[in-house]
Design a protein around this motif. Sequence first.
Motif, PDB file in Angstrom:
ATOM      1  N   LEU A   1     -24.647 -97.525  18.125  1.00  0.00           N
ATOM      2  CA  LEU A   1     -24.369 -96.580  17.267  1.00  0.00           C
ATOM      3  C   LEU A   1     -24.347 -95.005  17.913  1.00  0.00           C
ATOM      4  CD1 LEU A   1     -25.595 -95.327  14.133  1.00  0.00           C
ATOM      5  CD2 LEU A   1     -27.906 -95.656  15.369  1.00  0.00           C
ATOM      6  N   ASP A   2     -25.044 -95.068  18.900  1.00  0.00           N
ATOM      7  CA  ASP A   2     -24.860 -93.665  19.888  1.00  0.00           C
ATOM      8  C   ASP A   2     -23.488 -93.486  20.261  1.00  0.00           C
ATOM      9  OD1 ASP A   2     -27.520 -92.981  19.674  1.00  0.00           O
ATOM     10  OD2 ASP A   2     -27.972 -94.066  21.559  1.00  0.00           O
TER      11      ASP A   2
ATOM     12  N   PRO B   1     -25.668 -86.652  12.750  1.00  0.00           N
ATOM     13  CA  PRO B   1     -26.344 -88.300  12.478  1.00  0.00           C
ATOM     14  C   PRO B   1     -26.845 -88.008  11.092  1.00  0.00           C
ATOM     15  CG  PRO B   1     -26.855 -87.405  14.701  1.00  0.00           C
ATOM     16  CD  PRO B   1     -26.164 -86.122  14.178  1.00  0.00           C
ATOM     17  N   GLU B   2     -27.282 -86.988  10.642  1.00  0.00           N
ATOM     18  CA  GLU B   2     -27.848 -86.840   9.269  1.00  0.00           C
ATOM     19  C   GLU B   2     -27.001 -86.969   8.036  1.00  0.00           C
ATOM     20  OE1 GLU B   2     -28.460 -84.631  11.779  1.00  0.00           O
ATOM     21  OE2 GLU B   2     -30.432 -84.658  12.085  1.00  0.00           O
ATOM     22  N   CYS B   3     -25.799 -87.052   8.579  1.00  0.00           N
ATOM     23  CA  CYS B   3     -24.870 -87.510   7.331  1.00  0.00           C
ATOM     24  C   CYS B   3     -24.476 -89.085   7.502  1.00  0.00           C
ATOM     25  CB  CYS B   3     -23.431 -86.621   7.745  1.00  0.00           C
ATOM     26  SG  CYS B   3     -23.889 -84.894   7.634  1.00  0.00           S
ATOM     27  N   LEU B   4     -25.047 -89.658   8.308  1.00  0.00           N
ATOM     28  CA  LEU B   4     -25.013 -91.114   8.581  1.00  0.00           C
ATOM     29  C   LEU B   4     -26.082 -91.853   8.017  1.00  0.00           C
ATOM     30  CD1 LEU B   4     -23.077 -93.557   9.380  1.00  0.00           C
ATOM     31  CD2 LEU B   4     -24.208 -93.291  11.485  1.00  0.00           C
ATOM     32  N   GLU B   5     -25.846 -92.946   7.144  1.00  0.00           N
ATOM     33  CA  GLU B   5     -27.025 -93.721   6.549  1.00  0.00           C
ATOM     34  C   GLU B   5     -26.582 -95.161   6.857  1.00  0.00           C
ATOM     35  OE1 GLU B   5     -29.488 -93.057   2.780  1.00  0.00           O
ATOM     36  OE2 GLU B   5     -28.157 -94.215   2.078  1.00  0.00           O
ATOM     37  N   LEU B   6     -27.668 -95.996   7.217  1.00  0.00           N
ATOM     38  CA  LEU B   6     -27.406 -97.598   7.541  1.00  0.00           C
ATOM     39  C   LEU B   6     -28.172 -98.211   6.267  1.00  0.00           C
ATOM     40  CD1 LEU B   6     -27.791 -97.811  11.211  1.00  0.00           C
ATOM     41  CD2 LEU B   6     -25.750 -97.148   9.971  1.00  0.00           C
TER      42      LEU B   6
ATOM     43  N   ALA C   1     -36.324 -95.847  16.012  1.00  0.00           N
ATOM     44  CA  ALA C   1     -35.247 -95.047  16.896  1.00  0.00           C
ATOM     45  C   ALA C   1     -34.243 -94.735  16.138  1.00  0.00           C
ATOM     46  CB  ALA C   1     -35.198 -96.302  17.977  1.00  0.00           C
ATOM     47  N   ILE C   2     -33.666 -95.513  15.021  1.00  0.00           N
ATOM     48  CA  ILE C   2     -32.405 -94.950  14.048  1.00  0.00           C
ATOM     49  C   ILE C   2     -32.891 -93.437  13.510  1.00  0.00           C
ATOM     50  CG2 ILE C   2     -31.243 -95.242  12.468  1.00  0.00           C
ATOM     51  CD1 ILE C   2     -31.503 -98.434  13.194  1.00  0.00           C
TER      52      ILE C   2
ATOM     53  N   SER D   1     -30.082 -91.994   8.464  1.00  0.00           N
ATOM     54  CA  SER D   1     -31.115 -92.346   7.580  1.00  0.00           C
ATOM     55  C   SER D   1     -31.212 -93.758   7.053  1.00  0.00           C
ATOM     56  CB  SER D   1     -31.252 -91.667   6.204  1.00  0.00           C
ATOM     57  OG  SER D   1     -29.978 -91.265   5.756  1.00  0.00           O
ATOM     58  N   ILE D   2     -31.861 -94.500   6.550  1.00  0.00           N
ATOM     59  CA  ILE D   2     -32.075 -95.748   6.310  1.00  0.00           C
ATOM     60  C   ILE D   2     -32.183 -96.090   4.730  1.00  0.00           C
ATOM     61  CG2 ILE D   2     -33.208 -98.040   6.618  1.00  0.00           C
ATOM     62  CD1 ILE D   2     -32.183 -97.254   9.298  1.00  0.00           C
TER      63      ILE D   2
END
Length: 282
Positions: free
Chosen positions: A134-135, A145-150, A170-171, A177-178
């Motif tokens: 991910l990193d 990273p705020e624009c990515l969601e898993l 940790a994510i 976000s999740i």
Amino acid sequence: RAKTAGLDHHAYYSESIANETHDRNRMRIALHRALAKGDQLYPVFQPQLDLLSGRVVGLEALTRWRGDNGAHVSPDRFIPVAEQTALILPIGEWILRRSISVLESLHQHGHTGLRMSVNVSSVQLRQPNFLSILDHALDGSSIRPECLELEITESVAALGINQVRTLLEAIRARGVSIAIDDFGTGFSSLSYLHRLPANRLKIDRSFIHTLEHAQSGRIAEMIVPLGHQLGMKVLAEGVETASQRDRLRALGCDEMQGYLLARPMVADDLAAWLDAYRPNAD
Ligand code: C2E
Ligand code: MG
Ligand code: MG
Ligand code: MG
């Protein structure tokens, strides 16, 4: 006679299991080849709408596979095979990177603030180096990273609550976000759910297409306040009609995704579609 019938019965079952194993094996080999060739697998993206503002706020990345004969294989068939054979690891990393780069280019074209959601299998979450994958994917890109969601499913429950919690925290600590996908179709308990640090709850489409029906309609009605109580935003999947959308808006559901807004589309079509989209057109 009865005995013979019993044996036949047995033979029938082992033959169908053998066929199934054979099919899965063939698919595994073909999928492996598709990944190596690089042009048979490609992502499509489906827009997500904020029901209050009427704005497009996100995209979900979905993997497509066009096989040797040109025919598409459904992800519902090939993702499970990829999960059973660990091919989901390279596929998952590839779609993550591709999705981030597509979002980066949309941001550069002025569609700033758009979020990208990527489906992540629990097989991927189980690999010890998931966080470094991910990193790396984020490091190579200019998107925040705020624009990515898993998107994860309730099947992560198999990993054990403490392990999942630590990983999800940790994510989240990275700003990513999740979302909990297909909510309502799994078997995880509410006590499990409330211990997951998720941002979004996605109501499974099986509860949406029957929103007008008494029983399953009630379930969607209950999931909205449930998600809110747990501090999550709620998104409805598979919205196909304006009456479903209006009903969801009335229930206080935050976001929606479905054929009513748009079908998943290839990356090349996204910018034009986003440019043409007008909030509250109806
Ligand atoms: P999902 O993550 O729940 O994705 C939503 C599915 O609903 C997608 O099916 C999408 O095309 C479909 N859909 C969206 N709007 C509507 C609608 O209005 N009506 C109907 N009938 N369907 C709608 P798709 O692309 O066939 O994917 C199926 C599943 O395969 C996904 O469900 C996800 O669990 C899995 N999948 C797809 N791509 C990936 C991937 O890259 N990684 C992983 N791990 N799983 C994936
Ligand atoms: Mg999903
Ligand atoms: Mg889903
Ligand atoms: Mg799913």
